[in-house]
Design a protein around this motif. Structure first.
Motif, PDB file in Angstrom:
ATOM      1  N   GLN A  68       0.849  -1.322  -0.106  1.00  0.00           N
ATOM      2  CA  GLN A  68      -0.091  -0.025  -0.042  1.00  0.00           C
ATOM      3  C   GLN A  68       0.811   1.280  -0.072  1.00  0.00           C
ATOM      4  N   ASN A  69       1.911   1.281   0.499  1.00  0.00           N
ATOM      5  CA  ASN A  69       2.927   2.378   0.788  1.00  0.00           C
ATOM      6  C   ASN A  69       4.179   2.125  -0.014  1.00  0.00           C
ATOM      7  N   ARG A  70       4.218   1.364  -0.793  1.00  0.00           N
ATOM      8  CA  ARG A  70       5.203   1.259  -1.779  1.00  0.00           C
ATOM      9  C   ARG A  70       5.135   2.202  -3.032  1.00  0.00           C
ATOM     10  N   THR A  71       6.447   2.270  -3.382  1.00  0.00           N
ATOM     11  CA  THR A  71       6.515   3.180  -4.538  1.00  0.00           C
ATOM     12  C   THR A  71       7.452   2.609  -5.448  1.00  0.00           C
ATOM     13  N   PHE A  72       7.591   3.468  -6.602  1.00  0.00           N
ATOM     14  CA  PHE A  72       8.773   3.013  -7.475  1.00  0.00           C
ATOM     15  C   PHE A  72       9.473   4.428  -8.093  1.00  0.00           C
ATOM     16  N   GLN A  73      10.422   4.222  -8.570  1.00  0.00           N
ATOM     17  CA  GLN A  73      11.468   5.386  -8.981  1.00  0.00           C
ATOM     18  C   GLN A  73      11.165   5.725 -10.591  1.00  0.00           C
ATOM     19  N   GLY A  74      10.251   6.773 -10.622  1.00  0.00           N
ATOM     20  CA  GLY A  74       9.911   6.752 -12.217  1.00  0.00           C
ATOM     21  C   GLY A  74      10.162   8.249 -12.554  1.00  0.00           C
ATOM     22  N   PHE A  75       9.674   8.363 -13.884  1.00  0.00           N
ATOM     23  CA  PHE A  75       9.857   9.779 -14.575  1.00  0.00           C
ATOM     24  C   PHE A  75       8.624  10.422 -14.495  1.00  0.00           C
ATOM     25  N   HIS A  76       8.300  11.363 -13.889  1.00  0.00           N
ATOM     26  CA  HIS A  76       7.044  12.158 -13.758  1.00  0.00           C
ATOM     27  C   HIS A  76       6.954  13.119 -14.954  1.00  0.00           C
ATOM     28  N   ARG A  77       5.864  13.044 -15.624  1.00  0.00           N
ATOM     29  CA  ARG A  77       5.537  13.894 -16.872  1.00  0.00           C
ATOM     30  C   ARG A  77       4.255  14.786 -16.377  1.00  0.00           C
ATOM     31  N   LEU A 133       1.419   2.645 -12.221  1.00  0.00           N
ATOM     32  CA  LEU A 133       1.816   1.555 -13.156  1.00  0.00           C
ATOM     33  C   LEU A 133       0.555   1.309 -14.329  1.00  0.00           C
ATOM     34  N   THR A 134       0.940   1.180 -15.330  1.00  0.00           N
ATOM     35  CA  THR A 134      -0.134   0.602 -16.386  1.00  0.00           C
ATOM     36  C   THR A 134       0.759  -0.565 -17.189  1.00  0.00           C
ATOM     37  N   VAL A 178      -2.159  -5.184  -9.263  1.00  0.00           N
ATOM     38  CA  VAL A 178      -1.909  -3.774  -9.960  1.00  0.00           C
ATOM     39  C   VAL A 178      -3.404  -3.071  -9.641  1.00  0.00           C
ATOM     40  N   VAL A 179      -4.493  -3.734 -10.178  1.00  0.00           N
ATOM     41  CA  VAL A 179      -5.644  -2.967 -10.051  1.00  0.00           C
ATOM     42  C   VAL A 179      -6.010  -2.636  -8.596  1.00  0.00           C
ATOM     43  N   ALA A 180      -5.780  -3.805  -7.836  1.00  0.00           N
ATOM     44  CA  ALA A 180      -6.192  -3.381  -6.284  1.00  0.00           C
ATOM     45  C   ALA A 180      -5.616  -2.250  -5.762  1.00  0.00           C
ATOM     46  N   LEU A 181      -4.221  -1.905  -6.280  1.00  0.00           N
ATOM     47  CA  LEU A 181      -3.397  -1.000  -5.978  1.00  0.00           C
ATOM     48  C   LEU A 181      -3.750   0.545  -6.694  1.00  0.00           C
ATOM     49  N   HIS A 224       9.138  -7.986  -9.260  1.00  0.00           N
ATOM     50  CA  HIS A 224       9.927  -7.899 -10.241  1.00  0.00           C
ATOM     51  C   HIS A 224       9.435  -6.582 -11.055  1.00  0.00           C
ATOM     52  N   ILE A 225       8.070  -6.183 -11.088  1.00  0.00           N
ATOM     53  CA  ILE A 225       7.815  -5.030 -11.847  1.00  0.00           C
ATOM     54  C   ILE A 225       8.429  -3.922 -11.343  1.00  0.00           C
ATOM     55  N   ILE A 226       8.240  -3.720  -9.921  1.00  0.00           N
ATOM     56  CA  ILE A 226       8.675  -2.594  -9.248  1.00  0.00           C
ATOM     57  C   ILE A 226      10.204  -2.386  -9.321  1.00  0.00           C
ATOM     58  N   GLN A 227      11.179  -3.443  -9.449  1.00  0.00           N
ATOM     59  CA  GLN A 227      12.519  -3.204  -9.809  1.00  0.00           C
ATOM     60  C   GLN A 227      12.707  -2.754 -10.933  1.00  0.00           C
ATOM     61  N   ILE A 228      12.109  -3.266 -12.007  1.00  0.00           N
ATOM     62  CA  ILE A 228      12.156  -2.795 -13.464  1.00  0.00           C
ATOM     63  C   ILE A 228      11.689  -1.459 -13.652  1.00  0.00           C
TER      64      ILE A 228
END
Length: 548
Positions: free
Chosen positions: A107-116, A308-309, A336-339, A518-522
């Motif tokens: 619930q409180n996890r994040t990934f490091q992404g590029f914000h548009r 995530l999509t 993913v949908v539940a999140l 694995h998705i989160i790491q990628i």
């Protein structure tokens, strides 16, 4: 201990061999002894009961075929004794509430992404260079030669060095030593990128934009617009000849439809206006380079998993795909949908036979009606050219146990998990609603992954039982193996192995959770998909019309 047979659904009347079984062998299921009449290879099915001619065969709890002739109890199912058959669908929904899986630990996890600027978050940061018409492919290739090596984006080519070593030995009169060489011993230089925050410049080519019907050019423009809007893309350079069907004005119209407030830089240059090829390329290269300096300012920042999509794809499927890889991916989709994220299930020819189940999961009558319309229209267009969904299974599918399209479809649909379907999209429409979305695409692997990236997928999960070397230029494609043998044999393309479900080491829920991790790491750039490491940039737009 590994079981040697499996009944997928209580209503099924066939069993699946999990290991190779021999003719005359006696297997026991539900207190009944069944003597096998033929050898049954792992992944294939055999009759749990005797079938009369035309009697229906059930797998995954639905009709997946019919006996072409009498089939004895214990007889293996083949293309000689089983024909494709599916149940009818009405289009009327029987929607039932969904109980989502427990996602409290993410619930409180994040990934490091590029914000548009539009709120989307990329899992990568690419610049796109693409033509509106095939006439510009050569200029795209010239730009590619000018950019990738000088900016450090070229992948080391050990095979080029391998050929050079063989050439040197041959010219030195040492032909006998060539067979002792190994490409594995060749050292490769690391990347020396000029732009540290840009994952690559992707130069795409295609054979469309003119010559076919106008609808194909409209679709191409819509697809390119989706790629420009994809959160993994920082901006784009578009080359136009000038006189083609796929006009810049159409591209702008499609972009406005997807995102009326697009704030990404889009460089559009027309050769017939610029003048000479030299003038076009000089301007394109200069403007692209300057735009790259701005794109390099993006840095990874924390983003919720709701950003995530995830595209859901299968290719090179086998008889285990619907038992291990696909349902494991389906559970990851549900997580993913539940999140609050989005997932995309495509490949409409591989949803043949499960239509009613999907209709029942649609959250609105409008979505259900659109799905029915798209499926029937697609099926009719296939039949109009002398084909049909029943001809979908490939020789590889059949060899490894998927002998009817309905059987293949029932397993393929498991990638969509159990969550409600919030929207149904035609080809090149962009995903906007959180939840599971259906996207009309062909079953062809590359055409389908191409479409999902164009509809906004920032990660794609790709299940395979036979091994398929498919990637995408802007979206990481993670290969998910259905079995241990493939994962070990082709470990250069496989990212995740769900073979433990077949061997009894893992449950589907456990594998789904591993896939999400694995998705989160990628998505965070901590790992690279094997398809990216192998530079697999496959891009094939779907050409739906005839040529004029």
């Amino acid at each position: 201990m590994l079981n040697n047979i499996l009944k997928i659904h209580p209503n099924d009347n066939v069993l699946v061999a999990l290991t190779d079984l021999k003719a005359g062998e006696v297997v026991n299921y539900e207190g009944k002894s069944i003597t096998l009449t033929h050898d049954v290879k792992a992944k294939h099915k055999f009759a749990q009961q005797a079938f009369a001619a035309k009697e229906e065969i059930f797998m995954y709890g639905i009709i997946c075929g019919a006996a072409m002739s009498p089939i004895a109890e214990g007889e293996v199912l083949t293309t000689q004794n089983v024909a494709h058959k599916t149940s009818e669908f009405t289009g009327l929904r029987d929607f039932k509430p969904w109980t989502p899986p427990n996602v409290s630990k993410w619930q409180n996890r994040t990934f490091q992404g590029f914000h548009r600027q539009d709120g989307q978050v990329g899992t990568a940061n690419y610049w796109l260079v693409i033509p509106l018409v095939f006439c510009e492919n050569r200029n795209i290739e010239i730009m590619k030669q000018a950019f990738v090596e000088e900016l450090g984006f070229a992948k080391p080519n050990r095979y080029k060095s391998f050929v050079k070593q063989m050439k040197d030995l041959y010219t030195q009169g040492k032909k006998s030593e060539i067979e002792t060489l190994s490409v594995e011993t060749i050292e490769q230089d690391g990347e020396h990128k000029v732009f540290k925050n840009i994952d690559g410049i992707k130069f795409l080519t295609h054979q469309g934009g003119c010559g076919g019907i106008r609808q194909d050019s409209e679709m191409l423009c819509a697809l390119i617009a989706g790629y420009i809007n994809n959160p993994n893309v920082a901006g784009a350079t578009i080359l136009s000849l000038g006189c083609q069907n796929a006009q810049p004005a159409i591209l702008k119209e499609k972009l406005d439809k997807i995102n009326s407030d697009l704030q990404k830089p889009v460089i559009v240059l027309e050769q017939q206006k610029e003048g000479t090829e030299n003038q076009l390329l000089t301007t394109a290269i200069q403007q692209t380079f300057l735009a790259l300096t701005d794109a390099d300012q993006y840095e990874r920042q924390a983003a919720p998993l709701s950003k995530l999509t995830v595209g859901l794809e299968c290719g090179g499927s086998d008889g285990f795909s619907g038992i291990s890889a696909n349902p494991s991916v389906g559970h990851a989709s549900d997580l993913v949908v539940a999140l609050g994220g989005k997932t995309i299930l495509s490949e409409f020819p591989e949803l043949c036979g499960v239509e009613q189940e999907l209709i029942n999961r649609c959250t609105s009558d409008e979505s259900a009606e659109k799905f029915v319309s798209l499926m029937r229209s697609y099926a009719a267009s296939a039949e109009a050219v002398g084909s049909g969904f029943d001809m979908n299974p490939s020789p590889g599918n059949i060899k490894d146990g998927l002998i009817t399209d309905a059987m293949k479809s029932a397993g393929a649909a498991k990638k969509g998990g159990t969550s409600p379907i919030v929207d149904v999209l035609d080809y090149a429409e962009y995903v906007t609603k959180p939840g599971l979305n259906l996207l009309c695409t062909p079953g062809n692997d590359v055409e389908s992954t191409t479409a999902m990236a164009g509809s906004g997928a920032n990660i794609i999960l790709f299940t395979t039982g036979l091994g398929t070397p498919t990637g995408n230029p802007v979206t990481p494609v993670l290969k998910v193996s259905s079995n241990h043998i493939l994962a070990n044999k082709m470990d250069d393309i496989i990212d995740i192995n769900t073979g433990g479900v077949i061997s009894g080491e893992k449950t589907i829920d456990e594998m789904g959770e591993e896939i999400l991790e694995h998705i989160i790491q990628i998505a965070s750039g901590e790992k690279k998909a094997k398809a990216i490491l192998l530079n697999q940039d496959d891009f094939i737009p779907w050409k739906r019309g005839v040529s004029l």
